[in-house]
Motif scaffolding. Structure first.
Motif, PDB file in Angstrom:
ATOM      1  N   GLY A  35       0.820  -1.211   0.000  1.00 49.86           N
ATOM      2  CA  GLY A  35       0.000   0.000   0.000  1.00 49.86           C
ATOM      3  C   GLY A  35       0.851   1.256   0.000  1.00 49.86           C
ATOM      4  O   GLY A  35       0.495   2.257  -0.635  1.00 49.86           O
ATOM      5  N   ALA A  36       1.994   1.232   0.713  1.00 49.06           N
ATOM      6  CA  ALA A  36       2.884   2.387   0.734  1.00 49.06           C
ATOM      7  C   ALA A  36       3.463   2.676  -0.646  1.00 49.06           C
ATOM      8  O   ALA A  36       3.699   3.837  -1.005  1.00 49.06           O
ATOM      9  CB  ALA A  36       4.012   2.156   1.745  1.00 49.06           C
ATOM     10  N   MET A  37       3.699   1.625  -1.429  1.00 45.67           N
ATOM     11  CA  MET A  37       4.158   1.830  -2.797  1.00 45.67           C
ATOM     12  C   MET A  37       3.128   2.633  -3.585  1.00 45.67           C
ATOM     13  O   MET A  37       3.484   3.472  -4.423  1.00 45.67           O
ATOM     14  CB  MET A  37       4.404   0.481  -3.475  1.00 45.67           C
ATOM     15  N   LEU A  98      -9.671   0.450  -0.759  1.00 50.22           N
ATOM     16  CA  LEU A  98     -10.536   0.289  -1.930  1.00 50.22           C
ATOM     17  C   LEU A  98     -10.998   1.636  -2.474  1.00 50.22           C
ATOM     18  O   LEU A  98     -11.113   1.818  -3.692  1.00 50.22           O
ATOM     19  CB  LEU A  98     -11.739  -0.583  -1.567  1.00 50.22           C
ATOM     20  N   ILE A  99     -11.247   2.577  -1.591  1.00 52.68           N
ATOM     21  CA  ILE A  99     -11.622   3.925  -2.055  1.00 52.68           C
ATOM     22  C   ILE A  99     -10.463   4.559  -2.806  1.00 52.68           C
ATOM     23  O   ILE A  99     -10.650   5.179  -3.868  1.00 52.68           O
ATOM     24  CB  ILE A  99     -12.053   4.799  -0.864  1.00 52.68           C
ATOM     25  N   ARG A 100      -9.244   4.406  -2.292  1.00 52.61           N
ATOM     26  CA  ARG A 100      -8.076   4.942  -2.999  1.00 52.61           C
ATOM     27  C   ARG A 100      -7.874   4.244  -4.337  1.00 52.61           C
ATOM     28  O   ARG A 100      -7.444   4.864  -5.318  1.00 52.61           O
ATOM     29  CB  ARG A 100      -6.829   4.817  -2.126  1.00 52.61           C
ATOM     30  N   ALA A 101      -8.174   2.952  -4.393  1.00 55.72           N
ATOM     31  CA  ALA A 101      -8.060   2.229  -5.662  1.00 55.72           C
ATOM     32  C   ALA A 101      -9.010   2.815  -6.696  1.00 55.72           C
ATOM     33  O   ALA A 101      -8.635   3.006  -7.871  1.00 55.72           O
ATOM     34  CB  ALA A 101      -8.349   0.746  -5.444  1.00 55.72           C
ATOM     35  N   GLY A 193      -3.863  -0.959  -8.558  1.00 52.85           N
ATOM     36  CA  GLY A 193      -3.658  -2.374  -8.288  1.00 52.85           C
ATOM     37  C   GLY A 193      -2.944  -2.635  -6.976  1.00 52.85           C
ATOM     38  O   GLY A 193      -3.251  -3.611  -6.278  1.00 52.85           O
ATOM     39  N   THR A 194      -1.998  -1.763  -6.604  1.00 48.29           N
ATOM     40  CA  THR A 194      -1.301  -1.954  -5.324  1.00 48.29           C
ATOM     41  C   THR A 194      -2.262  -1.832  -4.149  1.00 48.29           C
ATOM     42  O   THR A 194      -2.167  -2.575  -3.171  1.00 48.29           O
ATOM     43  CB  THR A 194      -0.162  -0.934  -5.151  1.00 48.29           C
ATOM     44  N   PHE A 195      -3.212  -0.915  -4.250  1.00 48.26           N
ATOM     45  CA  PHE A 195      -4.183  -0.754  -3.174  1.00 48.26           C
ATOM     46  C   PHE A 195      -5.115  -1.966  -3.086  1.00 48.26           C
ATOM     47  O   PHE A 195      -5.483  -2.396  -1.988  1.00 48.26           O
ATOM     48  CB  PHE A 195      -4.999   0.523  -3.383  1.00 48.26           C
ATOM     49  N   ALA A 199      -5.482  -4.515   0.085  1.00 48.15           N
ATOM     50  CA  ALA A 199      -6.772  -4.816   0.707  1.00 48.15           C
ATOM     51  C   ALA A 199      -7.018  -6.316   0.789  1.00 48.15           C
ATOM     52  O   ALA A 199      -7.547  -6.822   1.786  1.00 48.15           O
ATOM     53  CB  ALA A 199      -7.898  -4.141  -0.081  1.00 48.15           C
ATOM     54  N   LEU A 200      -6.626  -7.056  -0.252  1.00 48.21           N
ATOM     55  CA  LEU A 200      -6.799  -8.505  -0.244  1.00 48.21           C
ATOM     56  C   LEU A 200      -5.952  -9.162   0.850  1.00 48.21           C
ATOM     57  O   LEU A 200      -6.389 -10.122   1.499  1.00 48.21           O
ATOM     58  CB  LEU A 200      -6.434  -9.079  -1.613  1.00 48.21           C
ATOM     59  N   LEU A 201      -4.756  -8.661   1.061  1.00 46.23           N
ATOM     60  CA  LEU A 201      -3.896  -9.201   2.113  1.00 46.23           C
ATOM     61  C   LEU A 201      -4.517  -8.981   3.490  1.00 46.23           C
ATOM     62  O   LEU A 201      -4.479  -9.869   4.351  1.00 46.23           O
ATOM     63  CB  LEU A 201      -2.509  -8.555   2.040  1.00 46.23           C
ATOM     64  N   LEU A 202      -5.083  -7.812   3.689  1.00 42.45           N
ATOM     65  CA  LEU A 202      -5.748  -7.541   4.966  1.00 42.45           C
ATOM     66  C   LEU A 202      -6.981  -8.413   5.135  1.00 42.45           C
ATOM     67  O   LEU A 202      -7.282  -8.882   6.238  1.00 42.45           O
ATOM     68  CB  LEU A 202      -6.140  -6.062   5.042  1.00 42.45           C
TER      69      LEU A 202
END
Length: 289
Positions: A35-37, A98-101, A193-195, A199-202
């Motif tokens: 997410g930081a990326m 997800l909102i940021r995505a 995609g990074t976001f 989210a999937l990892l969380l």
């Protein structure tokens, strides 16, 4: 703070003895890094969209991007912490990601739309992304102690901080290459995609029962007043806040002038070179640490 200490002391002893054996911690750690990326990959693409290399205001453009993204952390910090205390933290983090995505998927449209409002308003998309990043941060920090043993907290925080810097360095390099080789929208889609991955990892985490059943803190104005009173009565907290302000301010200044310095130092500068030098700033932070 006493409530936090009591909660940590009550942690069961069945947590993994090693951080790398702790599935929940690894998922949270990886989610934060990926997410930081996402906070940096699109930066060079936006400069390209603004034709910054040919602009005499390249420093102002970079500075405004940084300022608008970081402003919510300063203004909304106490309220973001209040949300992290009142709402399920993992769910709150997933929602902000997800909102940021979605925002990044539509970033080109947002930039074009707000550019018609004026030279300052064109940076509002960075403000929008920064708002949800500011909500994500305290929720992540508050969730961490419930996933690990109390004696692992310092190491876990150090690993997270180091990963954040490394993620920034990698993201700058990737972002510079994408900006140089492809249209800006490609960077925005990769950023989105990074976001989603984060989210999937969380979502794959198994939230401990103690986190689900945790006692909520004070609500509304009472919680903000209590937090303000705590900071006022603890000089070390004020000192740490001031040190953080100085460090981030100096870093923002150096990062803002870097594109102009690279452009003037190289005969044919490109976004790969600008991103590479900004990534080296992260290397300096690691060496300093």
């Amino acid at each position: 703070m006493s409530m936090v200490k009591r909660a940590q002391a009550a942690l069961p002893s069945d947590l993994p003895a090693g951080l790398f054996l702790n599935r929940n911690f690894l998922l949270l750690w990886a989610a934060y890094g990926i997410g930081a990326m996402g906070d940096y990959i699109s930066a060079m693409a936006v400069l390209k969209w603004m034709n910054a290399l040919d602009s005499p205001e390249i420093t102002r453009l970079q500075a405004m991007m940084t300022f608008m993204f970081m402003l919510p952390f300063f203004v909304l910090g106490p309220f973001a912490g209040l949300l992290a205390d009142r709402l399920p933290r993992r769910g709150l983090m997933i929602a902000t990601l997800l909102i940021r995505a979605v925002l990044m998927l539509n970033f080109a449209v947002l930039l074009t739309y707000f550019a018609t409002w004026g030279t300052v308003a064109q940076f509002i998309p960075f403000l929008l992304v920064g708002i949800f990043a500011a909500v994500f941060s305290p929720a992540r920090l508050a969730l961490l102690p419930s996933l690990i043993r109390e004696d692992q907290l310092i190491r876990a925080n150090a690993m997270s901080s180091g990963l954040g810097v490394i993620a920034m360095m990698i993201a700058m390099v990737i972002g510079g290459y994408l900006a140089q080789q492809a249209e800006p929208t490609v960077s925005y889609y990769v950023n989105s995609g990074t976001f989603v991955i984060s989210a999937l990892l969380l979502w794959a985490m198994r939230v401990p029962a103690r986190e689900i059943q945790r006692q909520r803190g004070s609500a509304g104005l009472a919680a903000l007043t209590e937090a303000g009173r705590y900071v006022r009565d603890h000089r070390r907290v004020i000192q740490l806040i001031m040190v953080a302000v100085i460090i981030y301010s100096c870093g923002a200044v150096v990062r803002s002038v870097m594109p102009a310095v690279v452009r003037d130092a190289f005969e044919r500068p490109d976004y790969v070179q600008i991103a590479g030098f900004q990534a080296r700033l992260g290397g300096g932070i690691l060496l300093g640490a």
